[in-house]
Design an enzyme around this catalytic site. Sequence first.
Site, mmCIF file in Angstrom:
data_model
loop_
_atom_site.group_PDB
_atom_site.id
_atom_site.type_symbol
_atom_site.label_atom_id
_atom_site.label_comp_id
_atom_site.label_asym_id
_atom_site.label_seq_id
_atom_site.Cartn_x
_atom_site.Cartn_y
_atom_site.Cartn_z
ATOM 1 N N HIS A 56 -65.091 -44.143 63.501
ATOM 2 C CA HIS A 56 -65.057 -45.328 62.624
ATOM 3 C C HIS A 56 -64.846 -44.931 61.162
ATOM 4 O O HIS A 56 -65.792 -44.696 60.421
ATOM 5 C CB HIS A 56 -66.383 -46.089 62.801
ATOM 6 C CG HIS A 56 -66.405 -47.444 62.189
ATOM 7 N ND1 HIS A 56 -67.140 -48.478 62.718
ATOM 8 C CD2 HIS A 56 -65.793 -47.961 61.101
ATOM 9 C CE1 HIS A 56 -66.989 -49.559 61.975
ATOM 10 N NE2 HIS A 56 -66.173 -49.266 60.975
ATOM 11 N N HIS A 58 -62.476 -45.948 57.615
ATOM 12 C CA HIS A 58 -61.494 -46.813 56.949
ATOM 13 C C HIS A 58 -60.667 -45.965 55.993
ATOM 14 O O HIS A 58 -61.186 -45.451 54.999
ATOM 15 C CB HIS A 58 -62.190 -47.937 56.177
ATOM 16 C CG HIS A 58 -62.948 -48.890 57.053
ATOM 17 N ND1 HIS A 58 -62.368 -49.993 57.628
ATOM 18 C CD2 HIS A 58 -64.237 -48.883 57.490
ATOM 19 C CE1 HIS A 58 -63.270 -50.644 58.357
ATOM 20 N NE2 HIS A 58 -64.415 -49.981 58.302
ATOM 21 N N LEU A 59 -59.381 -45.805 56.340
ATOM 22 C CA LEU A 59 -58.428 -45.219 55.404
ATOM 23 C C LEU A 59 -57.745 -46.466 54.849
ATOM 24 O O LEU A 59 -57.580 -47.416 55.577
ATOM 25 C CB LEU A 59 -57.453 -44.317 56.166
ATOM 26 C CG LEU A 59 -58.149 -43.189 56.969
ATOM 27 C CD1 LEU A 59 -57.150 -42.445 57.833
ATOM 28 C CD2 LEU A 59 -58.874 -42.233 56.038
ATOM 29 N N HIS A 177 -67.424 -55.389 66.144
ATOM 30 C CA HIS A 177 -68.246 -55.556 64.936
ATOM 31 C C HIS A 177 -69.122 -56.772 65.250
ATOM 32 O O HIS A 177 -68.653 -57.905 65.182
ATOM 33 C CB HIS A 177 -67.311 -55.794 63.739
ATOM 34 C CG HIS A 177 -67.990 -56.213 62.473
ATOM 35 N ND1 HIS A 177 -67.897 -55.477 61.317
ATOM 36 C CD2 HIS A 177 -68.759 -57.284 62.176
ATOM 37 C CE1 HIS A 177 -68.580 -56.097 60.353
ATOM 38 N NE2 HIS A 177 -69.111 -57.184 60.851
ATOM 39 N N HIS A 230 -71.455 -49.695 64.446
ATOM 40 C CA HIS A 230 -72.584 -49.698 63.498
ATOM 41 C C HIS A 230 -73.791 -50.556 63.898
ATOM 42 O O HIS A 230 -74.109 -51.553 63.237
ATOM 43 C CB HIS A 230 -72.114 -50.058 62.087
ATOM 44 C CG HIS A 230 -71.074 -51.148 61.970
ATOM 45 N ND1 HIS A 230 -71.209 -52.378 62.558
ATOM 46 C CD2 HIS A 230 -69.878 -51.169 61.328
ATOM 47 C CE1 HIS A 230 -70.150 -53.110 62.273
ATOM 48 N NE2 HIS A 230 -69.318 -52.390 61.538
ATOM 49 N N ASN A 276 -71.960 -53.789 55.236
ATOM 50 C CA ASN A 276 -71.981 -54.735 56.356
ATOM 51 C C ASN A 276 -71.844 -53.988 57.678
ATOM 52 O O ASN A 276 -70.835 -53.326 57.893
ATOM 53 C CB ASN A 276 -70.830 -55.740 56.201
ATOM 54 C CG ASN A 276 -70.994 -56.900 57.151
ATOM 55 O OD1 ASN A 276 -72.103 -57.196 57.585
ATOM 56 N ND2 ASN A 276 -69.893 -57.542 57.495
ATOM 57 N N ASP A 303 -68.358 -45.083 59.365
ATOM 58 C CA ASP A 303 -67.958 -46.333 58.695
ATOM 59 C C ASP A 303 -67.601 -46.054 57.236
ATOM 60 O O ASP A 303 -67.882 -46.868 56.348
ATOM 61 C CB ASP A 303 -69.034 -47.422 58.817
ATOM 62 C CG ASP A 303 -68.475 -48.816 58.523
ATOM 63 O OD1 ASP A 303 -67.259 -48.957 58.313
ATOM 64 O OD2 ASP A 303 -69.283 -49.773 58.492
ATOM 65 N N PRO A 321 -68.468 -55.059 50.610
ATOM 66 C CA PRO A 321 -69.420 -54.205 51.324
ATOM 67 C C PRO A 321 -68.767 -52.904 51.763
ATOM 68 O O PRO A 321 -67.575 -52.881 52.093
ATOM 69 C CB PRO A 321 -69.793 -55.066 52.538
ATOM 70 C CG PRO A 321 -68.576 -55.899 52.792
ATOM 71 C CD PRO A 321 -67.914 -56.133 51.457
ATOM 72 N N GLY A 322 -69.544 -51.828 51.774
ATOM 73 C CA GLY A 322 -69.032 -50.561 52.299
ATOM 74 C C GLY A 322 -69.440 -49.373 51.448
ATOM 75 O O GLY A 322 -69.666 -49.501 50.246
HETATM 76 O O1 DOR Z 1 -69.378 -52.415 54.992
HETATM 77 C C1 DOR Z 1 -68.333 -52.603 55.593
HETATM 78 N N1 DOR Z 1 -67.159 -52.271 55.049
HETATM 79 N N2 DOR Z 1 -68.368 -53.163 56.798
HETATM 80 C C2 DOR Z 1 -67.253 -53.539 57.447
HETATM 81 O O2 DOR Z 1 -67.353 -54.051 58.535
HETATM 82 C C3 DOR Z 1 -65.929 -53.361 56.819
HETATM 83 C C4 DOR Z 1 -65.966 -52.297 55.822
HETATM 84 C C5 DOR Z 1 -64.771 -52.247 54.937
HETATM 85 O O3 DOR Z 1 -63.635 -52.355 55.410
HETATM 86 O O4 DOR Z 1 -64.939 -52.057 53.722
HETATM 87 ZN ZN ZN Z 2 -66.100 -50.666 59.465
#
Ligand code: DOR
Ligand code: ZN
Length: 425
Positions: A56, A58-59, A177, A230, A276, A303, A321-322
């Site tokens: 998991h 995110h690029l 998710h 997550h 999130n 994540d 979020p992230g």
């Molecule tokens: O915190 C998060 N960031 N939760 C997610 O489900 C998406 C992610 C994001 O793409 O930034």
């Molecule tokens: Zn994610």
Amino acid sequence: MPTYLIKGASVVGAAPTDLLVRDGVVVETGRGLDAAGAVTVDADGLVALPGLVDLHTHLREPGREDAETVESGSRAAALGGYTAVFAMANTSPVADTAGVVEQVWRLGREAGLVDVQPIGAVTVGLAGEHLAELGAMASSAAGVRIFSDDGFCVADPRLMRRALEYVKAFDGIIAQHAEEPRLTEGAQMHEGEISTRLGLTGWPAVAEEAIIARDVLLTEHVGSRLHVCHVSTAGSVEVLRQAKARGIRVTAEVTPHHLLLTDERAVSYDPVFKVNPPLRTAADVTALRAALVEGVIDVVATDHAPHGVEDKECEWAYARPGMLGLETALSIVLDVLGPQWDLIAERMSRSPARIAGLAGHGVDPAPGVPANLTLVDPTARRTVEPAELASRSRNTPYAGMTLPGRVVATFLRGEPTVLDGKAVR
Ligand code: DOR
Ligand code: ZN
């Protein structure tokens, strides 16, 4: 390609040995190996692990290359000890066609620092209305096996059922998710005492647990495979425990931040702690740790969610979020679990590779095994400096924290991507 002689590494915590790496493969192990012309890597006191695999990540390419690119994220991954990462589909455009997943896959191969395996979207544009072309993505060059609308929940039960049915034909997985959207409208943080005190709209634990319960039943009904992204609550752990006991084919991940941090962090109003699903209570953290040890939770997944300053250095309510994760995950897990190397190898490499069906990864270094491995100094401690991270973003929640463990070297198919703790390229 040079031959490498790794001297004196403790393979997953066992007695030190030498590893001879030639043509991308570990060809020999044992004490006192010698090989004319080989490049020697001093691994005295270092632990060798199978290269870590992140289910998991995110690029942000395509679309938000200011926050991360396939290349910068790959470099962050290699520095974190990873040799493979699964790239989430919430890019712009969304990875919901063979064209986009092939683009991400190709960018990953060009960067050549980790194997980037694209995850395909479940629904067109992540909009939750129509199934994306799952079959076309599966049969593309990217060979997609895992599909997810991560960032959003596949909330419609009929669509979720169809998706599970569709991927069953090729033993694919739907990675959910789990967030019932009607229960989290406007949510800013975990719903509990602290959200009440701060006056922030809460994200109740049951919004996650209700979707997991529904989805394990759908998965049982269809006879397909589900992966839960997550997992963040003690109640989710109990639902998963029961589902596994009944033989339902469900696997689950937990993030490093949900293993370490709690909703107390929101008191600072620092959006670096907005994520999130949200950070939960100390009781949830305790349950997640126990579930990870026990195996109710199968893997640690980062994540890794890079965001630019304009999306993070603002008011809490407006922040995205992230959190970053790739360059700190192993240290957090080492901090949480201690030097239980076999368990760490299982949860961060073998198990994620097995779940994804990823050949050549997640196998302990031994003769005949592809040389995807990482060398860790377990006694080193390092203080997290956001400016020193290879990610294009700076949103680490661990800034200034001193954490155990340091990745000294990472090898991808016998070629170093990291040496002396520095990216080779
Ligand atoms: O915190 C998060 N960031 N939760 C997610 O489900 C998406 C992610 C994001 O793409 O930034
Ligand atoms: Zn994610």
